[in-house]
Design an enzyme around this catalytic site. Structure first.
Site, PDB file in Angstrom:
ATOM      1  N   LYS A 173       3.335 -10.488  -3.353  1.00 48.49           N
ATOM      2  CA  LYS A 173       4.213  -9.332  -2.709  1.00 48.49           C
ATOM      3  C   LYS A 173       5.751  -9.551  -2.700  1.00 48.49           C
ATOM      4  O   LYS A 173       6.698  -8.804  -3.143  1.00 48.49           O
ATOM      5  CB  LYS A 173       3.388  -8.557  -1.739  1.00 48.49           C
ATOM      6  CG  LYS A 173       2.132  -7.931  -1.676  1.00 48.49           C
ATOM      7  CD  LYS A 173       1.453  -7.654  -0.323  1.00 48.49           C
ATOM      8  CE  LYS A 173       0.044  -7.099  -0.732  1.00 48.49           C
ATOM      9  NZ  LYS A 173      -0.487  -7.044   0.634  1.00 48.49           N
ATOM     10  N   GLY A 227       0.816  -1.111   0.013  1.00 47.64           N
ATOM     11  CA  GLY A 227      -0.107  -0.076  -0.048  1.00 47.64           C
ATOM     12  C   GLY A 227       0.689   1.300  -0.160  1.00 47.64           C
ATOM     13  O   GLY A 227       1.472   1.607  -0.958  1.00 47.64           O
TER      14      GLY A 227
END
Ligand code: HSE
Length: 440
Positions: free
Chosen positions: A208, A137
Site C-alpha cells: 500500500k 479500503g
C-alpha cells in the site's frame, strides 16, 4: 434526468467478501449511482469458484467457474478483479486490457509488484486501471493524493494501513495481551488476510505505501526496495514502556521525499500519544499527508471489509463509467503524473534514514553495565534522551529501555553491533524508530 438506455456492463472476477460487497452496494445504491453517472452500472458476468457462495445474493448475471470466460466475454466493458494473487490475476488482467476493457482492481500485491507493466499496457490500449480499493479500503486516499492534492508538492506521508496489525497493537496496549493472543482474535474477527503473515510481517502495508509513494512523488512502483519490518517481535512490555515514555506503538508505512531520493519503509514506530494517529485504534486505517500548500491533512476510515472495500470499487466504477468515452490523453494518469514525466528518484537505503530511536536491551543487573552501553553510543555520536531500568528481584537480566535523539540509522547499526556483542548484554536488542510526525 434521462438515464441513457445502454448500461455500463461489468464482469467480476472473484465473489468473495469484496465481490459480494460490490454487487450489494451496486444494487442497494443503483438509483443514486445512475443519477451520478448518467447510465446504469450492471453486473453481467461473474466468475466464482464455488457457486454456493452466491446463496442469498440476488444476481441476475451469467455465472462462470472459469475466469477466462468473463475476461473474453465481449459483453463486458469493465472488469472488476477482486480475486487476488499475482499470477493468474495478472494474466487475466493483461488479457482484459489487450481486449480494450477497463479494469478496476483491489489487488495491491499485483500492482505494487508488477504495476509498471500493467499501467504501461493499459496506456498503450487507451484503457483505465483504477485501484482505489487496493489501498486503505473505504478511505478515498488515492483520489485525495492524486486529484485532491494535485496542486501540492507532497513532502511525506505516514499511514496506519494494516487494520489487522493495528487491532493487535491496540489490544496489546489496552488489554496487555501478547502478540499471539491478539493475532488469534484478529483472525477470529476476520480482519486478517488469508495468510496473516502478509499483515503482521508488514508485506500488506508495504504494497500500500509503495502505491501511495508512486502517486505522491510521481515515481514508478517499486515495492522490492521498500524496507519492511513487522510486529511479531514486539512484546507487551514494549507497548507498556512506550506508553510510560508518552508514546504508542503503531505499524507505519512511511514515504518521504528527500533531495537525494525517497525513503520507503514499513516498520513499527513510536508515535507521540498526543498525536491524532495515536488514537487510531482497532482495525481502522489513517493516512497523514504532509504537503507544501495544504499543510498536514489526515484521512481516516475503515481499511477492510466487504462494504467498505466495495465503496472504493464502486467509486472507481463510477469514475471509469464517467470517463470511458473521454480521450485517453485527457484522463487522470494512473500514477498521477504523466507517464513520460515520472521521476527516477532512487529509493534510499535504510542506513541513510535519520530517526530518533527506542532501544530495549536485556542486560545483567550489575554496576557498570549502563556505562558500557552509554560509552558505545557516545563513541558513535548518539545521545540519550531518556532511560528506564526496572529492578527485577532474583532476575538474572533486566530490561533497560533507552530513548535516543535523532541520528543516522547507519551509525546506530554500527553501535548496536557492538552493544549486542557486549558480554553483559543479551544479543537480542530491540530497536524501534520514533516518529514525531511534525510538519515539514
Ligand atoms: N488485511 C488487510 C488489513 C485488509 O488488515 O488491513 C485488506 O487490505
Amino acid at each position: 434526468m434521462a438515464v441513457e438506455a445502454v448500461p455500463v456492463r461489468i464482469g467480476i472476477l472473484g465473489m468473495g467478501t469484496v465481490g459480494q460487497g460490490t454487487v450489494r452496494v451496486l444494487q442497494r445504491n443503483a438509483g443514486e449511482i445512475s443519477r451520478r453517472v448518467g447510465r446504469e452500472i450492471k453486473v453481467v458476468h461473474a466468475a466464482v469458484r464455488n457457486p454456493a457462495r452466491l446463496q442469498g445474493l440476488r444476481l441476475d448475471a451469467r455465472i462462470s467457474a472459469d475466469p477466462w470466460a468473463v475476461v473474453r466475454d465481449p459483453e463486458v466493458d469493465v472488469l472488476v478483479e477482486v480475486m487476488g494473487g499475482t499470477g493468474l490475476a495478472r494474466d487475466l488482467l493483461l488479457e482484459a486490457i489487450s481486449r480494450g476493457k477497463h479494469v478496476v482492481t483491489a489487488n495491491k500485491a499485483l500492482l505494487a509488484e508488477q504495476g509498471n507493466a500493467i499501467f504501461s499496457a493499459a496506456q498503450q490500449q487507451g484503457v483505465m486501471v483504477a485501484f482505489e480499493a487496493a489501498v486503505a479500503g473505504a478511505i478515498p486516499i488515492i483520489k485525495a493524493i492524486r486529484e485532491g492534492l494535485a496542486g501540492n508538492r507532497i513532502h511525506w506521508l505516514a499511514g496506519i494501513i494494516n487494520g489487522t496489525s493495528n487491532y493487535i497493537l491496540t489490544q496489546m496496549y489496552r488489554e496487555g495481551w501478547t502478540f499471539s493472543r491478539a493475532l488469534a482474535m484478529a483472525q477470529e474477527l476476520g480482519y486478517a488476510e488469508a495468510d496473516p503473515g502478509l499483515d503482521v510481517d508488514g508485506g500488506d502495508a508495504a504494497h500500500k505505501i509503495t502505491l501511495m509513494a508512486s502517486i505522491a512523488f510521481g515515481i514508478p512502483v517499486d515495492s522490492f526496495h521498500c524496507h519492511v519490518e513487522g510486529i511479531r517481535h514486539l512484546e507487551a512490555e514494549d507497548v507498556a514502556f512506550a506508553a510510560e515514555l508518552g508514546y504508542r506503538i503503531k505499524l507505519l508505512g512511511i514515504a518521504r521525499r528527500r533531495p537525494e531520493g525517497v525513503e520507503l519503509r514499513v516498520h513499527p514506530a513510536l508515535v507521540p500519544a498526543s498525536h491524532l494517529l495515536a488514537s487510531v485504534e482497532g482495525p481502522f486505517n489513517a493516512i497523514l499527508v504532509d504537503s507544501d500548500a495544504a499543510g498536514q491533512s489526515l484521512y481516516y476510515g475503515r481499511g477492510a471489509g466487504g462494504d467498505p472495500t466495495a465503496s472504493a470499487v464502486v467509486a472507481d466504477l463510477v469514475d471509469v463509467a464517467r470517463t470511458m468515452t473521454a480521450d485517453p490523453s485527457n484522463r487522470v494518469p494512473h500514477l498521477a503524473f504523466q507517464p513520460d514525466a515520472l521521476s527516477n528518484l532512487p529509493i534510499l537505503p535504510m542506513g541513510d534514514v535519520e530517526s530518533a530511536y527506542y532501544l530495549r536491551i536485556r542486560a545483567e543487573n550489575r554496576p557498570g553495565v549502563l556505562a558500557q552501553v552509554a560509552t558505545v553510543l557516545a563513541e558513535h555520536g548518539i545521545s540519550i534522551e531518556a532511560l528506564i531500568q526496572r529492578e527485577r528481584a532474583s532476575a538474572e537480566s533486566v530490561p533497560v529501555v533507552l530513548l535516543l535523539h535523532r541520528c543516522r540509522e547507519g551509525s546506530l547499526d554500527e553501535a548496536l553491533g557492538r552493544i549486542s556483542a557486549l558480554p553483559v548484554v543479551h544479543p537480542s536488542v530491540l530497536r524501534l524508530r520514533v516518529e514525531s510526525l511534525a510538519e515539514g
